[in-house]
Design an enzyme around this catalytic site. Structure first.
Site, PDB file in Angstrom:
ATOM      1  N   THR A 125      44.926  39.570  40.894  1.00  0.00           N
ATOM      2  CA  THR A 125      44.349  39.302  39.684  1.00  0.00           C
ATOM      3  C   THR A 125      42.984  40.325  39.538  1.00  0.00           C
ATOM      4  O   THR A 125      42.310  39.995  40.545  1.00  0.00           O
ATOM      5  CB  THR A 125      44.018  38.193  38.827  1.00  0.00           C
ATOM      6  OG1 THR A 125      43.190  37.235  40.096  1.00  0.00           O
ATOM      7  CG2 THR A 125      45.385  37.215  38.632  1.00  0.00           C
ATOM      8  N   LEU A 126      42.950  41.285  38.641  1.00  0.00           N
ATOM      9  CA  LEU A 126      41.977  42.232  38.662  1.00  0.00           C
ATOM     10  C   LEU A 126      41.025  42.146  37.627  1.00  0.00           C
ATOM     11  O   LEU A 126      40.554  43.191  37.031  1.00  0.00           O
ATOM     12  CB  LEU A 126      42.684  43.452  38.757  1.00  0.00           C
ATOM     13  CG  LEU A 126      43.502  43.711  39.857  1.00  0.00           C
ATOM     14  CD1 LEU A 126      44.216  44.879  39.955  1.00  0.00           C
ATOM     15  CD2 LEU A 126      42.794  43.783  41.402  1.00  0.00           C
ATOM     16  N   GLY A 140      43.573  43.873  34.706  1.00  0.00           N
ATOM     17  CA  GLY A 140      44.854  43.383  34.476  1.00  0.00           C
ATOM     18  C   GLY A 140      45.144  42.785  35.871  1.00  0.00           C
ATOM     19  O   GLY A 140      44.402  41.843  36.462  1.00  0.00           O
ATOM     20  N   ASN A 171      42.227  37.029  43.743  1.00  0.00           N
ATOM     21  CA  ASN A 171      41.647  37.876  42.908  1.00  0.00           C
ATOM     22  C   ASN A 171      41.064  39.059  43.746  1.00  0.00           C
ATOM     23  O   ASN A 171      41.513  39.152  44.812  1.00  0.00           O
ATOM     24  CB  ASN A 171      40.364  37.424  42.051  1.00  0.00           C
ATOM     25  CG  ASN A 171      39.470  36.855  42.854  1.00  0.00           C
ATOM     26  OD1 ASN A 171      39.098  37.052  44.142  1.00  0.00           O
ATOM     27  ND2 ASN A 171      38.560  35.869  42.334  1.00  0.00           N
ATOM     28  N   GLU A 223      39.695  24.398  46.992  1.00  0.00           N
ATOM     29  CA  GLU A 223      38.357  23.405  46.955  1.00  0.00           C
ATOM     30  C   GLU A 223      38.638  22.180  47.555  1.00  0.00           C
ATOM     31  O   GLU A 223      37.981  21.306  47.224  1.00  0.00           O
ATOM     32  CB  GLU A 223      37.932  23.555  45.424  1.00  0.00           C
ATOM     33  CG  GLU A 223      37.332  24.760  45.102  1.00  0.00           C
ATOM     34  CD  GLU A 223      36.670  24.690  43.818  1.00  0.00           C
ATOM     35  OE1 GLU A 223      37.167  23.849  42.905  1.00  0.00           O
ATOM     36  OE2 GLU A 223      36.164  25.701  43.265  1.00  0.00           O
ATOM     37  N   ASP A 253      41.887  30.436  36.832  1.00  0.00           N
ATOM     38  CA  ASP A 253      42.606  29.121  36.861  1.00  0.00           C
ATOM     39  C   ASP A 253      43.492  29.036  35.493  1.00  0.00           C
ATOM     40  O   ASP A 253      44.641  28.568  35.642  1.00  0.00           O
ATOM     41  CB  ASP A 253      41.530  27.808  36.455  1.00  0.00           C
ATOM     42  CG  ASP A 253      40.579  27.971  37.770  1.00  0.00           C
ATOM     43  OD1 ASP A 253      40.775  28.389  38.769  1.00  0.00           O
ATOM     44  OD2 ASP A 253      39.416  27.494  37.422  1.00  0.00           O
ATOM     45  N   GLY A 301      33.136  27.512  28.507  1.00  0.00           N
ATOM     46  CA  GLY A 301      33.477  26.514  29.336  1.00  0.00           C
ATOM     47  C   GLY A 301      34.576  26.859  30.216  1.00  0.00           C
ATOM     48  O   GLY A 301      35.085  27.915  30.188  1.00  0.00           O
TER      49      GLY A 301
HETATM   50  O1  RIB Z   1      36.917  28.695  38.636  1.00  0.00           O
HETATM   51  C1  RIB Z   1      36.162  27.779  37.860  1.00  0.00           C
HETATM   52  C2  RIB Z   1      35.848  26.746  38.546  1.00  0.00           C
HETATM   53  O2  RIB Z   1      35.179  26.843  39.841  1.00  0.00           O
HETATM   54  C3  RIB Z   1      34.602  26.072  37.832  1.00  0.00           C
HETATM   55  O3  RIB Z   1      35.192  25.083  36.935  1.00  0.00           O
HETATM   56  C4  RIB Z   1      34.037  25.024  38.999  1.00  0.00           C
HETATM   57  O4  RIB Z   1      34.067  23.852  39.020  1.00  0.00           O
HETATM   58  C5  RIB Z   1      34.643  25.750  40.084  1.00  0.00           C
HETATM   59  O5  RIB Z   1      35.415  24.731  40.719  1.00  0.00           O
END
Ligand code: RIB
Length: 315
Positions: free
Chosen positions: A227-228, A232, A182, A137, A267, A304
Site C-alpha cells: 500500500t502506497l 495507490g 505499506n 501489535e 487498517d 478518527g
Molecule cells: O493503524 C492505526 C492504529 O495504530 C491506531 O488506531 C492506533 O491505535 C495504533 O494501533
C-alpha cells in the site's frame, strides 16, 4: 457465508490535531479527541462495516477502555473473544497534522497479554473459505497461532506486517498467503529478509519489474500488496498462482479522497480486503483490491480510526 477472523490489538486512541507534527523539544497546541483504535480493532470494524461476519480476538484490561471495546463490538455485531488482563487496556498517542498525516506512540498494555492458547481456542471453528487477518501489535506467538489455525482450516491467511518496527522471522512470513505492507514496512522487510536496502520514500517510484522481483524474493509462495498511500498500491502474485488475475503484477491508482485523517487507512484497506475475499470468492483478486482501495479512501474522509470505517450493506 464465510467470515473474517481478526486477531490483534485494541487501543484507546488519544489524538491531538496539530498544524505540524512535533519536532524534538517542541511544545504545540492542538485540539484533542479520544476514540477506539488499535490496528486489530480497526481492521475488525472495517471488515464488519464492509459487510462480513466478523470475529475479533484480543486482550483487554478491566477498565473503561475494555467497556468501550465491548460496547462497540455489541453495537456493530462483531463477535468478541477477549482475554482478560490485569494490565490496562492498550493505548495510543496520535498526532495528526493539517494534511492528515500522523505519528503514533503505542502503550501495548493488555495487548501484550494475548496468549497463543487463547487464540488457538478462539479460532477452533475457522472454516475453509474464511479469512484470518493479523497484524503485529500483539505477541508474535499469538499471531503465529492465528495464522496456523487459518492454514490448518485452509482459510486464507492475511498478514499486515504493521507496525514496521516489529521484526518477524522467516517462519512468520511463510504463514501468510497474502502480505500487505505499506512502503515503510516493505522497506524494513526487504532489509531484514532479502538483504536489500531501499529508502521507504523511494518504494513508490520503483518500476514495476523491480517491485515485482523484490516481492517475489520476499514472499516467493504468496501474494504481496504494497500500500502506497496517495500512490495507490502495487500487487505481486507468484506466477503460478495469480488468484484469478490475468497479470502477475500491476499497480492500482489511489481513489480520490477529501482527506481529513489518514489514521487507520491501512487498517480500512486490510479489513475491507478481508471482507471482500470472504464474501465474494468468485471475484478476481484485482476486484477485491479495488474495493479495498475505495473503502480505505472513504475512511480517510472522517476523523478518527475505528469509528471512521464506513458502513456498507452486507453483500
Ligand atoms: O493503524 C492505526 C492504529 O495504530 C491506531 O488506531 C492506533 O491505535 C495504533 O494501533
Amino acid at each position: 457465508m464465510a467470515g473474517v477472523h481478526v486477531v490483534g490489538s485494541f487501543n484507546v486512541d488519544h489524538v491531538w490535531r496539530v498544524a505540524h507534527l512535533p519536532q524534538p523539544g517542541a511544545t504545540l497546541s492542538g485540539s484533542y479527541a479520544t476514540g477506539p483504535g488499535g490496528k486489530g480493532f480497526n481492521q475488525a470494524m472495517a471488515a464488519r462495516r464492509a459487510g462480513a461476519a466478523t470475529r475479533f480476538v484480543c486482550a483487554l484490561g478491566d477498565d473503561a477502555g475494555a467497556q468501550l471495546a465491548r460496547g462497540l463490538c455489541a453495537s456493530d455485531g462483531i463477535a468478541l473473544h477477549a482475554a482478560a488482563s490485569s494490565a490496562p487496556t492498550g493505548t495510543a498517542g496520535i498526532y495528526v497534522d493539517a494534511e492528515g498525516r500522523n505519528c503514533i506512540v503505542i502503550g501495548a498494555g493488555a495487548n501484550a497479554a494475548l496468549a497463543a492458547d487463547f487464540v488457538t481456542q478462539a479460532l477452533a471453528d475457522v472454516a475453509t473459505g474464511d479469512v484470518v487477518l493479523a497484524q503485529l501489535e500483539s505477541p508474535l506467538d499469538a499471531i503465529a497461532c492465528a495464522l496456523d489455525a487459518g492454514r490448518a482450516a485452509r482459510a486464507l491467511c492475511l498478514l499486515n506486517p504493521a507496525p514496521a518496527n516489529v521484526a518477524i522471522d522467516e517462519t512468520m512470513l511463510l504463514r501468510a498467503d497474502v502480505l500487505t505492507p505499506n512502503e515503510t514496512e516493505f522497506a524494513a522487510l526487504l532489509a531484514r529478509h532479502v538483504g536489500t536496502r531501499i529508502d521507504a520514500d523511494a518504494v513508490a517510484g520503483l518500476d514495476q519489474p523491480r517491485l515485482h522481483a523484490l516481492c517475489r524474493e520476499l514472499l516467493p509462495q504468496g501474494t504481496v500488496i504494497i500500500t502506497l498511500g496517495a500512490s495507490g498500491c502495487f500487487v505481486s502474485h507468484p506466477d503460478t498462482q495469480r488468484c484469478g488475475d490475468t497479470a502477475a503484477c500491476y499497480r492500482i491508482a489511489a481513489e480520490p479522497a477529501q482527506v481529513v485523517d489518514t489514521t487507520g487507512a491501512g487498517d480500512a484497506f486490510n479489513g475491507a480486503l478481508a471482507a471482500s475475499l470472504a464474501q465474494r470468492p468468485e471475484l478476481s483478486f484485482i476486484e477485491h483490491v479495488r474495493f479495498a482501495g475505495r473503502y480505505a479512501a472513504r475512511s480517510t474522509e472522517q476523523a478518527g480510526a475505528a469509528l471512521a470505517m464506513p458502513h456498507l450493506p452486507a453483500a
